[in-house]
Design a protein around this motif. Sequence first.
Motif, PDB file in Angstrom:
ATOM      1  N   VAL A  21       0.838  -1.202   0.000  1.00 40.92           N
ATOM      2  CA  VAL A  21       0.000   0.000   0.000  1.00 40.92           C
ATOM      3  C   VAL A  21       0.872   1.250   0.000  1.00 40.92           C
ATOM      4  O   VAL A  21       0.609   2.210  -0.723  1.00 40.92           O
ATOM      5  CB  VAL A  21      -0.943   0.009   1.227  1.00 40.92           C
ATOM      6  CG1 VAL A  21      -1.684   1.343   1.313  1.00 40.92           C
ATOM      7  CG2 VAL A  21      -1.947  -1.128   1.138  1.00 40.92           C
ATOM      8  N   LEU A  22       1.938   1.237   0.806  1.00 45.18           N
ATOM      9  CA  LEU A  22       2.807   2.408   0.904  1.00 45.18           C
ATOM     10  C   LEU A  22       3.649   2.606  -0.343  1.00 45.18           C
ATOM     11  O   LEU A  22       3.904   3.735  -0.765  1.00 45.18           O
ATOM     12  CB  LEU A  22       3.725   2.275   2.130  1.00 45.18           C
ATOM     13  CG  LEU A  22       3.037   2.303   3.498  1.00 45.18           C
ATOM     14  CD1 LEU A  22       4.066   2.114   4.605  1.00 45.18           C
ATOM     15  CD2 LEU A  22       2.280   3.612   3.693  1.00 45.18           C
ATOM     16  N   ASN A  23       4.097   1.512  -0.960  1.00 47.50           N
ATOM     17  CA  ASN A  23       4.996   1.603  -2.111  1.00 47.50           C
ATOM     18  C   ASN A  23       4.275   1.478  -3.445  1.00 47.50           C
ATOM     19  O   ASN A  23       4.869   1.744  -4.487  1.00 47.50           O
ATOM     20  CB  ASN A  23       6.077   0.524  -2.026  1.00 47.50           C
ATOM     21  CG  ASN A  23       7.072   0.801  -0.913  1.00 47.50           C
ATOM     22  OD1 ASN A  23       7.903   1.690  -1.029  1.00 47.50           O
ATOM     23  ND2 ASN A  23       6.975   0.061   0.172  1.00 47.50           N
ATOM     24  N   GLY A  24       3.041   1.048  -3.425  1.00 53.65           N
ATOM     25  CA  GLY A  24       2.312   0.842  -4.671  1.00 53.65           C
ATOM     26  C   GLY A  24       0.963   1.520  -4.656  1.00 53.65           C
ATOM     27  O   GLY A  24       0.877   2.735  -4.668  1.00 53.65           O
ATOM     28  N   SER A  25      -0.080   0.726  -4.588  1.00 51.62           N
ATOM     29  CA  SER A  25      -1.428   1.277  -4.612  1.00 51.62           C
ATOM     30  C   SER A  25      -2.386   0.270  -4.003  1.00 51.62           C
ATOM     31  O   SER A  25      -2.019  -0.875  -3.709  1.00 51.62           O
ATOM     32  CB  SER A  25      -1.853   1.588  -6.056  1.00 51.62           C
ATOM     33  OG  SER A  25      -1.984   0.367  -6.797  1.00 51.62           O
ATOM     34  N   LEU A  26      -3.631   0.688  -3.830  1.00 48.57           N
ATOM     35  CA  LEU A  26      -4.646  -0.214  -3.298  1.00 48.57           C
ATOM     36  C   LEU A  26      -4.884  -1.388  -4.243  1.00 48.57           C
ATOM     37  O   LEU A  26      -5.109  -2.519  -3.801  1.00 48.57           O
ATOM     38  CB  LEU A  26      -5.956   0.540  -3.065  1.00 48.57           C
ATOM     39  CG  LEU A  26      -6.074   1.331  -1.759  1.00 48.57           C
ATOM     40  CD1 LEU A  26      -7.401   2.064  -1.704  1.00 48.57           C
ATOM     41  CD2 LEU A  26      -5.946   0.398  -0.560  1.00 48.57           C
ATOM     42  N   ARG A  27      -4.836  -1.130  -5.548  1.00 49.37           N
ATOM     43  CA  ARG A  27      -5.076  -2.214  -6.508  1.00 49.37           C
ATOM     44  C   ARG A  27      -3.986  -3.268  -6.431  1.00 49.37           C
ATOM     45  O   ARG A  27      -4.262  -4.471  -6.499  1.00 49.37           O
ATOM     46  CB  ARG A  27      -5.174  -1.638  -7.930  1.00 49.37           C
ATOM     47  CG  ARG A  27      -6.399  -0.777  -8.173  1.00 49.37           C
ATOM     48  CD  ARG A  27      -6.470  -0.286  -9.599  1.00 49.37           C
ATOM     49  NE  ARG A  27      -6.601  -1.389 -10.537  1.00 49.37           N
ATOM     50  CZ  ARG A  27      -6.709  -1.222 -11.852  1.00 49.37           C
ATOM     51  NH1 ARG A  27      -6.672   0.002 -12.371  1.00 49.37           N
ATOM     52  NH2 ARG A  27      -6.825  -2.256 -12.644  1.00 49.37           N
ATOM     53  N   VAL A 185      -4.495   1.899   6.146  1.00 51.72           N
ATOM     54  CA  VAL A 185      -3.136   2.329   5.784  1.00 51.72           C
ATOM     55  C   VAL A 185      -3.186   3.358   4.665  1.00 51.72           C
ATOM     56  O   VAL A 185      -2.432   4.338   4.662  1.00 51.72           O
ATOM     57  CB  VAL A 185      -2.282   1.113   5.365  1.00 51.72           C
ATOM     58  CG1 VAL A 185      -0.908   1.560   4.871  1.00 51.72           C
ATOM     59  CG2 VAL A 185      -2.128   0.143   6.534  1.00 51.72           C
ATOM     60  N   HIS A 186      -4.090   3.162   3.699  1.00 45.41           N
ATOM     61  CA  HIS A 186      -4.200   4.087   2.564  1.00 45.41           C
ATOM     62  C   HIS A 186      -4.608   5.484   3.043  1.00 45.41           C
ATOM     63  O   HIS A 186      -4.126   6.497   2.509  1.00 45.41           O
ATOM     64  CB  HIS A 186      -5.222   3.554   1.567  1.00 45.41           C
ATOM     65  CG  HIS A 186      -5.340   4.384   0.324  1.00 45.41           C
ATOM     66  ND1 HIS A 186      -4.322   4.521  -0.588  1.00 45.41           N
ATOM     67  CD2 HIS A 186      -6.364   5.145  -0.151  1.00 45.41           C
ATOM     68  CE1 HIS A 186      -4.704   5.309  -1.575  1.00 45.41           C
ATOM     69  NE2 HIS A 186      -5.938   5.700  -1.337  1.00 45.41           N
ATOM     70  N   ARG A 187      -5.501   5.534   4.036  1.00 43.94           N
ATOM     71  CA  ARG A 187      -5.923   6.837   4.568  1.00 43.94           C
ATOM     72  C   ARG A 187      -4.761   7.572   5.229  1.00 43.94           C
ATOM     73  O   ARG A 187      -4.692   8.800   5.224  1.00 43.94           O
ATOM     74  CB  ARG A 187      -7.062   6.649   5.566  1.00 43.94           C
ATOM     75  CG  ARG A 187      -8.410   6.363   4.924  1.00 43.94           C
ATOM     76  CD  ARG A 187      -9.490   6.214   5.973  1.00 43.94           C
ATOM     77  NE  ARG A 187     -10.798   6.034   5.375  1.00 43.94           N
ATOM     78  CZ  ARG A 187     -11.599   7.006   4.998  1.00 43.94           C
ATOM     79  NH1 ARG A 187     -11.215   8.270   5.182  1.00 43.94           N
ATOM     80  NH2 ARG A 187     -12.768   6.767   4.455  1.00 43.94           N
ATOM     81  N   LEU A 188      -3.860   6.803   5.832  1.00 44.73           N
ATOM     82  CA  LEU A 188      -2.716   7.407   6.512  1.00 44.73           C
ATOM     83  C   LEU A 188      -1.517   7.590   5.584  1.00 44.73           C
ATOM     84  O   LEU A 188      -0.507   8.169   5.996  1.00 44.73           O
ATOM     85  CB  LEU A 188      -2.303   6.536   7.705  1.00 44.73           C
ATOM     86  CG  LEU A 188      -3.354   6.345   8.802  1.00 44.73           C
ATOM     87  CD1 LEU A 188      -2.856   5.337   9.831  1.00 44.73           C
ATOM     88  CD2 LEU A 188      -3.686   7.673   9.470  1.00 44.73           C
ATOM     89  N   ALA A 189      -1.640   7.086   4.349  1.00 44.92           N
ATOM     90  CA  ALA A 189      -0.483   7.028   3.451  1.00 44.92           C
ATOM     91  C   ALA A 189       0.098   8.397   3.145  1.00 44.92           C
ATOM     92  O   ALA A 189       1.314   8.537   2.988  1.00 44.92           O
ATOM     93  CB  ALA A 189      -0.859   6.313   2.151  1.00 44.92           C
TER      94      ALA A 189
END
Length: 220
Positions: A21-27, A185-189
Amino acid sequence: MSSLIVIMMPGPDLVLITGLVLNGSLRVATAAALGMITAGAVQAGLGAAGLAALLAASPELFAAFRWAGALVLLGWAVLALRRFSRPAGSEDAAAGAAPAAGAIQPVGAAPAGAAAVMAAGPSERQAFVQGLLCTGSNPKVGIFLMAFLPQFVPAGMTPEAGVPLLAACYLALGLVWLLTWMRLVHRLARHLRSPRTLRIADGLTAVVFGVFAVRLALGG
């Protein structure tokens, strides 16, 4: 309740998802999660077919699977350690494409340098394979499911019918938890995608994968 506690316990799967999630994306992270659930389903199916019992009865075969899984985790630990060990200057160079002072960035855009790090992330297919290996390389998953689930088979239902049903429910709960964690995690990214934070995450990832590799190799 006990299933939720087991599912939510941190481990290599959660570490891999967080890093993606941090290095890429949700997909990309979702593809890895689907790979993990697929591996869990395969292990559950093989366990129901008797492979889990065979592994439990054959220490040599079980040890071979354990060492193979430990090597996979150790390989990822080494890769994360290599990223962590990169000189700070290389991250600064990656951030060289940052906007000039005073330039306006789009709302929600990743911090300078993070886009360059994210661009080097895996594709969805690669992430799926990573998730598949992360869960599938641990022979304890199938053995655990075959030891844990039968005790919850409803009265009046045969184990042959109850265990696959419970395995499907267990894996569905696992997928829901992974998707929920990814969203969090995405919200905090936006606050975590600085080169410094990503470097710290790589260091923690190396430690976690390394520890789990040693534990798996030693049978702990």
